[in-house]
Design an enzyme around this catalytic site. Structure first.
Site: not given
Ligand code: PEP
Length: 254
Positions: A9-10, A216, A237-238
């Site tokens: 998920n950018w 995360s 995400g990140g």
């Molecule tokens: C997300 O936005 O779906 C997500 C899991 O973000 P992150 O991995 O940055 O926590």
């Protein structure tokens, strides 16, 4: 055997050229790493969808998805993008129910049910996100919260439509915070979700439903998370913005 999925998920990151470069890099790095029943889905901003979709044709098991759609088919909704328009780019997936859209854009369970319906009408597969806030976890009501999100967001679907969707458990307190659910905490909720799916649609459907973990997730914690029996991959995400990290997460299934 249910699919193992790593979806990126950018969010609202990357200019057009940057996104195409990142996708090309990732697609080349993962091309020999994707195992038979695995899918990689990159959920980019709308501006990248068509170009990435053209590039995915060269890569087996790599797909592109959007991060939102409007709930109506077409019309005077300035600035919005419909499911049909997203599908016309060649994208095949859409993230719905993400906690950022629930929290910052006031998306209710009822609205999300409409978005799920219109996505399926236009052959877009929803990656439907559910998960509790920090307060809901601490008060112990998280199972009820998740059950309600499922009931209102996707349990109205017919068995054949439900069988098409992907679920993602994303504890809100773990998204973008560096706090990850422990493998045991995540497995407990994933097993609960699968039981709810089983109670509603039966064990054959529950066994085939891919349930991703998000929050995360990174190359370090992914092996323990993904080895849990009810965790079928991740929504990232990140770490999806770094080609090496994303590829290392994809490789966890090898
Ligand atoms: C997300 O936005 O779906 C997500 C899991 O973000 P992150 O991995 O940055 O926590």
């Amino acid at each position: 055997m249910r699919k193992k999925i790593v979806a990126g998920n950018w969010k609202m990151n990357l200019g057009y050229q940057e996104g195409i470069s990142l996708f090309s890099e990732v697609a080349n790095m993962v091309k020999d790493e994707v195992i038979g029943n695995q899918q990689i889905i990159v959920c980019s901003p709308f501006i990248h969808l068509h170009s990435i979709a053209s590039l995915t044709n060269e890569h087996k098991n790599v797909f592109v998805g959007a991060q939102n759609i409007h709930q109506e088919d077409a019309g005077a909704y300035t600035g919005e993008v419909s499911a049909k328009q997203v599908r016309s780019t060649g994208a095949a997936y859409v993230i719905l129910g993400h906690s950022e859209r629930r929290a910052y854009f006031g998306e209710s369970d009822e609205l999300l049910a409409k978005k799920v319906n219109i996505a399926l009408t236009h052959n877009l597969v929803p990656i439907f996100c559910i998960g509790e806030t920090k307060e809901e976890r601490e008060s112990g009501e998280f199972f009820d919260v998740i059950k309600k999100q499922l009931e209102k967001g996707v349990f109205h679907l017919s068995e054949s439509d439900f069988s098409k969707i992907i679920l993602a458990y994303e504890p809100v307190w773990a998204i973008g915070t560096g706090l990850t659910a422990s493998p045991e905490q995540a497995q407990e909720v994933h097993a609960f979700i699968r039981k709810e799916v089983e109670a509603k649609y039966g064990s054959a459907v529950a066994d085939e439903t891919s349930i991703l973990y998000g929050g995360s997730c990174n190359p370090k914690n992914a092996p323990d998370l993904f080895s849990q029996p009810d965790i079928d991959g991740g929504l990232i995400g990140g770490a999806s913005l770094k080609s090496r990290d994303f590829t290392d997460i994809v490789k966890v299934f090898n």
